[in-house]
Design an enzyme around this catalytic site. Structure first.
Site, PDB file in Angstrom:
ATOM      1  N   ASP A 169       1.010  -1.318  -0.054  1.00 40.87           N
ATOM      2  CA  ASP A 169      -0.238   0.168  -0.163  1.00 40.87           C
ATOM      3  C   ASP A 169       0.903   1.275  -0.025  1.00 40.87           C
ATOM      4  O   ASP A 169       2.008   1.214   0.185  1.00 40.87           O
ATOM      5  CB  ASP A 169      -1.046   0.235   1.242  1.00 40.87           C
ATOM      6  CG  ASP A 169      -1.960  -1.177   1.083  1.00 40.87           C
ATOM      7  OD1 ASP A 169      -2.435  -1.496   0.024  1.00 40.87           O
ATOM      8  OD2 ASP A 169      -2.380  -1.433   2.076  1.00 40.87           O
TER       9      ASP A 169
ATOM     10  N   TYR B 117       7.418 -10.180   6.784  1.00 40.94           N
ATOM     11  CA  TYR B 117       7.208  -8.642   6.929  1.00 40.94           C
ATOM     12  C   TYR B 117       7.672  -8.267   8.115  1.00 40.94           C
ATOM     13  O   TYR B 117       7.777  -9.130   9.316  1.00 40.94           O
ATOM     14  CB  TYR B 117       5.628  -8.282   6.946  1.00 40.94           C
ATOM     15  CG  TYR B 117       4.859  -8.306   5.498  1.00 40.94           C
ATOM     16  CD1 TYR B 117       4.939  -7.175   4.738  1.00 40.94           C
ATOM     17  CD2 TYR B 117       4.369  -9.630   5.113  1.00 40.94           C
ATOM     18  CE1 TYR B 117       4.108  -7.036   3.581  1.00 40.94           C
ATOM     19  CE2 TYR B 117       3.576  -9.572   3.995  1.00 40.94           C
ATOM     20  CZ  TYR B 117       3.653  -8.147   3.056  1.00 40.94           C
ATOM     21  OH  TYR B 117       3.105  -8.153   1.814  1.00 40.94           O
TER      22      TYR B 117
END
Length: 258
Positions: free
Chosen positions: A53, A111
């Site tokens: 994003d 992540y």
């Protein structure tokens, strides 16, 4: 056509995300523009393993693309790297089989999420770590994060209204480290896939647990209830990093499956 796989990194601060969007600057658009120059003005479409994003960073994003002829991979990497904008780095390029697909081939993602818990906050980290101004007890979060490991339905940790039907994912490893010299919490999650905003929602929940506003058992409650309303707020995207992607044909893949 010859297919290439590339590992890329980027500073997401000035991007509206990875995927191409109208009237927005994106990672995909910038790399495709550079590839077009290297391909005699002919369009080249890239595919990404993850669609980060706006504001989200990457050390180990993976892409693939096709070119009409075979090229020396280091010369291709160098040409891409030197002609892409300064906030994109082409780490590695390799030739792969025609049926390789960076998104659909079996892989494991890692992540990282950085949280600045300094009081006052560090303004130099404003684009690279999410600031959390409230006190936290790290041991509470370390205990709670254990409940995220395993195969679960993560409906309660995804964005409301997502169109993905199967929300079952496996997290192989989840941990928290604290760099005292920088006042940084480092959350790390490794799994076979993550839902939209899942990592950011898990971090937001863990921070609330660390602050004492949710019990340690809240993770189990959310997983069992599959209710997003029971989780904490979505942490801001600027602290999120796509750290690494490992594919099934790589030696270290099996280490995470044990």
């Amino acid at each position: 056509m010859t297919r290439y796989k590339a590992q890329i990194s980027y500073d997401g601060s000035a991007f509206s995300g990875f995927q191409r969007q109208p009237n927005c600057r994106t990672v995909q658009e910038e790399i495709e523009r550079t590839l077009k120059r290297l391909n005699s003005g002919n369009d080249v479409i890239i595919h990404g393993a993850g669609r980060t994003d706006a504001g989200v960073h990457a050390y180990g994003q993976v892409i693939h693309f096709d070119l009409p002829q075979a090229r020396d991979v280091e010369k291709l990497r160098f040409g891409l790297d030197t002609q892409c904008p300064d906030d994109i780095d082409i780490v590695k390029v390799e030739q792969v089989s025609d049926d390789f697909h960076c998104r659909y081939d079996k892989h494991i993602k890692t992540y990282e999420f950085l949280v600045d818990i300094g009081r006052p906050k560090n303004p130099m980290m404003r684009n690279y770590a999410t600031h959390y101004p409230y006190p936290v007890i790290i041991e509470l979060m370390k205990e709670a994060i254990k409940d995220l490991v395993g195969t679960h339905d993560f409906t309660g940790f995804t964005a409301s209204g997502t169109s993905v039907e199967n929300k079952v994912r496996t997290i192989f490893d989840a941990k928290i480290q604290f760099e005292a010299s920088k006042n940084l919490l480092i959350f790390t999650f490794t799994g076979n896939g993550f839902l939209y905003k899942q990592v950011r929602n898990m971090v937001g929940t863990l921070l609330k647990i660390g602050n004492g506003r949710m019990p340690i058992s809240q993770i189990k409650t959310i997983l069992q209830a599959k209710n997003r309303d029971l989780a904490g707020p979505t942490a801001a995207g600027n602290g999120l990093y796509l750290k690494e992607i490992i594919y099934e044909d790589e030696e270290c893949f099996s280490n995470f499956r044990k």
